[in-house]
Scaffold this active site. Sequence first.
Site, short mmCIF file in Angstrom:
data_model
loop_
_atom_site.label_atom_id
_atom_site.label_comp_id
_atom_site.label_asym_id
_atom_site.label_seq_id
_atom_site.Cartn_x
_atom_site.Cartn_y
_atom_site.Cartn_z
N ARG A 164 0.85 -1.19 0.00
CA ARG A 164 0.00 0.00 0.00
C ARG A 164 0.88 1.23 0.00
O ARG A 164 1.72 1.40 0.88
CB ARG A 164 -0.93 0.03 1.22
CG ARG A 164 -2.13 0.97 1.02
CD ARG A 164 -2.96 1.13 2.29
NE ARG A 164 -2.20 1.81 3.30
CZ ARG A 164 -2.23 1.52 4.60
NH1 ARG A 164 -2.99 0.55 5.05
NH2 ARG A 164 -1.48 2.20 5.44
N GLU B 115 4.53 7.03 2.69
CA GLU B 115 5.38 5.85 2.79
C GLU B 115 4.87 4.74 1.90
O GLU B 115 3.73 4.77 1.42
CB GLU B 115 5.52 5.37 4.24
CG GLU B 115 4.24 4.99 4.92
CD GLU B 115 4.48 4.54 6.39
OE1 GLU B 115 5.64 4.27 6.76
OE2 GLU B 115 3.49 4.45 7.13
N ASN C 237 4.27 0.80 2.02
CA ASN C 237 4.17 -0.28 3.00
C ASN C 237 4.24 -1.64 2.32
O ASN C 237 3.48 -1.91 1.39
CB ASN C 237 2.83 -0.17 3.73
CG ASN C 237 2.64 1.19 4.38
OD1 ASN C 237 3.20 1.46 5.43
ND2 ASN C 237 1.89 2.06 3.71
N SER D 13 -3.13 -2.77 6.26
CA SER D 13 -4.45 -3.05 6.82
C SER D 13 -5.54 -2.20 6.17
O SER D 13 -5.28 -1.37 5.31
CB SER D 13 -4.44 -2.84 8.34
OG SER D 13 -4.04 -1.54 8.64
N LYS E 123 12.32 2.97 5.43
CA LYS E 123 12.23 4.35 4.94
C LYS E 123 13.51 4.79 4.25
O LYS E 123 13.51 5.66 3.38
CB LYS E 123 11.85 5.27 6.08
CG LYS E 123 10.48 4.89 6.61
CD LYS E 123 9.89 5.86 7.58
CE LYS E 123 8.56 5.27 8.06
NZ LYS E 123 8.75 3.98 8.79
N LYS F 104 11.47 10.78 10.80
CA LYS F 104 10.82 9.47 10.91
C LYS F 104 11.83 8.38 11.22
O LYS F 104 12.87 8.29 10.56
CB LYS F 104 10.13 9.10 9.59
CG LYS F 104 8.93 9.95 9.26
CD LYS F 104 8.20 9.35 8.07
CE LYS F 104 6.88 10.07 7.82
NZ LYS F 104 6.13 9.42 6.72
N GLU G 87 9.46 0.16 11.43
CA GLU G 87 8.02 0.18 11.15
C GLU G 87 7.19 0.45 12.40
O GLU G 87 7.68 0.30 13.51
CB GLU G 87 7.61 -1.21 10.63
CG GLU G 87 7.91 -1.45 9.18
CD GLU G 87 7.09 -0.55 8.26
OE1 GLU G 87 5.95 -0.22 8.61
OE2 GLU G 87 7.63 -0.15 7.22
N GLY G 88 5.95 0.80 12.21
CA GLY G 88 5.01 0.73 13.33
C GLY G 88 4.20 1.98 13.59
O GLY G 88 3.10 1.91 14.10
N ARG H 43 -7.74 7.48 4.92
CA ARG H 43 -7.78 7.60 6.37
C ARG H 43 -7.71 9.08 6.71
O ARG H 43 -6.98 9.83 6.07
CB ARG H 43 -6.60 6.88 7.01
CG ARG H 43 -6.82 5.38 7.09
CD ARG H 43 -5.61 4.70 7.68
NE ARG H 43 -4.42 5.03 6.92
CZ ARG H 43 -3.19 4.75 7.31
NH1 ARG H 43 -2.99 4.15 8.46
NH2 ARG H 43 -2.15 5.07 6.55
#
Lengths: 490, 490
Positions: free
Chosen positions: B127, B143, B145, B150, B320, B380, B384-385, B466
């Site tokens: 994504r 970013e 992914n 999700s 990244k 950043k 991840e996360g 989102r």
Amino acid sequence: MSFKDFPTLSEKNQTILVERLLQWSLANGLVMYPPNFSIHSANNAPITLFPTPFPKDLFERAVDVQKSFNKLYVSVVANQKKWLLDVIEGLSDFDKDFTGKLYETYTKAVELGGGKIPQPLTLGVFRSDYMYNEKDHSIKQIEFNTVSVSFGGLSTKVGQVHQYLNKSGAYDDSYSNKYYPEADLPISDSVNEIANGLAQGNYFYNEEKESTKTVVLFVVQEGERNCFDQRLIEYALLSNFGIKSYRLSLEQIKQETTINSGKLYLKDTMDEVSVVYYRSGYAPSDYESDPETTWDARLFLESSKAIKCPSLLTQLSGAKKIQQVLTNAEIIKKFLPGVEESELEKLLSTFVKIYPLDGSEQGRAAKKLALEEPENFVLKPQREGGGNNVYKQSIPGHLKSLPESEWGAYILMELIHPPTHKNKIIRNSDVYHEEIISELGIFGTVLFDEDTGDIKTNENAGHLLRSKFSSSDEGGVAAGFGCVDNVYLY
Amino acid sequence: MSFKDFPTLSEKNQTILVERLLQWSLANGLVMYPPNFSIHSANNAPITLFPTPFPKDLFERAVDVQKSFNKLYVSVVANQKKWLLDVIEGLSDFDKDFTGKLYETYTKAVELGGGKIPQPLTLGVFRSDYMYNEKDHSIKQIEFNTVSVSFGGLSTKVGQVHQYLNKSGAYDDSYSNKYYPEADLPISDSVNEIANGLAQGNYFYNEEKESTKTVVLFVVQEGERNCFDQRLIEYALLSNFGIKSYRLSLEQIKQETTINSGKLYLKDTMDEVSVVYYRSGYAPSDYESDPETTWDARLFLESSKAIKCPSLLTQLSGAKKIQQVLTNAEIIKKFLPGVEESELEKLLSTFVKIYPLDGSEQGRAAKKLALEEPENFVLKPQREGGGNNVYKQSIPGHLKSLPESEWGAYILMELIHPPTHKNKIIRNSDVYHEEIISELGIFGTVLFDEDTGDIKTNENAGHLLRSKFSSSDEGGVAAGFGCVDNVYLY
């Protein structure tokens, strides 16, 4: 004829099955609001873990006979109106507060309409409920419901979840096969078929034109925990037919709607209502919060040109007294002139003996039976609502506690002997394992003219299986005694 | 180009809108488990009341460029493997516990495989996330992914609920019209497309044969609140392709699966696993409960012949640092030899400036920028996360609190200036009304050979919007700062 018992699963596999069942339910709207609910949170509806065996030939018989029952009740309401009104008037003496009020409201509406109800067309969304009588391999009718029949939405879902579990391998302890042949787990199309019935009401209201300008009004209970069952029909109505719907309680009707040239409109939007679909108003409790406002609302709606699903008269035709009278072959032949012998046979095959407890000769004999052989009977009040039946040995004591003049408020019905089956019921996340008995409901929709008896459409509309512990006597799912199930045909 | 602001509704109509939105969500699986949940009860997922405006040309641009990004990352993983490993090795110094462990697990798997990973095929469900940069009317990549992306399930649902509300009249204060043109509210088909990606993995695992004998293993977090998003993909996989799936946590893998002749099986059923789909394992916290067992599980799965979605190397390509390097036109030309000028332009148009904070010349210049012009940047972490970004004026203080040798664990990224929009967010039954900013995600699936770079399938897989309050800096929906939304294209 034989069937597979439900599969034996290891404890671990049952845990996986339960997780799949619950998460599918929550992900697909097989839900209810719990008591004391918040509007943003729902629970899985109580259902069986496995589908329950039901003889295939009798399932087909029940489906097959539905349109005949639809016709028979149309005849009661339209062609035998005078007779129906006489019966209802008699019943009103025993049940002033409810049957009496419905009848009084009907007569007021006729009066207001200058001698007739302004909208002759009526929509019936009916459900005929049966049990399998093992002794003689037959289905026997428990009751014929003419108002607010529920679970047309959730029934489709429970069929889907059992199919999903079967297909996902969760019913097979080795996970490699489908435990049930897929064709033996029919999914009820009731959600679409009931929406189709409402859409037909909309079509005939608009003089046989499809229109998405008029809307369907769902009359609902405030704080309805089973609202998702109803919403699913609303979604099908919108996506299959483009027809919008609104929800109002009986308490809100007078404030939120208006009648103009006979037509019913929503005040806020001035949307014209084609069909008033009652999912409230079927039980005395629906009028208790504010009797004046709610009965007034009922009269108001009946006096409009919107098609009612059902009309007051159609609702009244669901009285158990009517069901009792219709068990007579001569009456059926009179009500359905020209009925073919085979059709008559099918109807008659579904009846158990039902007796009045009135002053007639038949009634006097029945009173004797009730007191002397109560083990073969159930005593049912004439009024709607469930939860008030009196079984077997409790009958004499109950009758004796009432003055005999009030016995006529009941009918005496021969008990059916359904087989018990092993199954498991899930409520919240608790699994109960007991013997259950099941009741098969067959949905039908019929649109007809109450003045002429002319039938515009008459259709089958899916099925419903409800199950309860064989140790419990009552079967209302919402009341907390039973659950939604689906058939596994054998 | 302009758009309609969201409709003004009376308080009464907003109440009806909210009730419709919540009940549709609960009836259609737009749900999540609340914190401290019971397995039988779900809440509506936090979403916006209205779709949020997004420029149509840029939406199409984002969709259009997705397959190029898929190809680019395939090239990184397959054709530029040596370079990727060098970069990852370097990053591991800054992030021993996570990037370091992923890399170490990869090298162990290679070792165990006698110099290579046993399954060369890898499935990417990617994504790419963008914001609309209003200043120059462009989309800028936030970013890319490469693991556990999700909301592919819930995104389809939020598109459907906005369409339903629009069609039902609830967005129009007079209830008579659709407020938005239907075509401007595209529904993401991500649930089916992601299932399709997994089915393609299954197909190529079985040597280009459709098979419903092999299964997909979802590796999930224990107590996952967002499990319905994943379940929806499982249901699509079963109903669209007949492919079964199982769910196990990293903690359960070694106990519940076994490898035989390289093939991965579920012990209980001996079902062969074609695709391991990670919806866990993407963040350090997924390994914290029991580091030995969980990292061992990861190694175990990587050493099997099941196709991983994604492989360790593909997961690592989402660093990244890689995103930063790929903003360079010369690098892209090298990684995608023969790339057409127009395709290159499209890729480049989505990049903001991203700098390393290492000892290179570019890195030294970036450190100066970070300390002197922090208002234009976000810092950043490479890992991840989500939830650990440092914004604007907070950057210098944060950097100074660390030894300079650790600055390389971050990248410095130019801030994007998205427009804010008025919308309302519903969480439980509370409605919040603030300015929001939105992030568009485009899903893509790609099945490729990590040894040869051969691409078997490369497909678009829907979209996700989102949104979050513009006053908040973080956008993780599950973390409680944002919500799922859908585009209204203008």
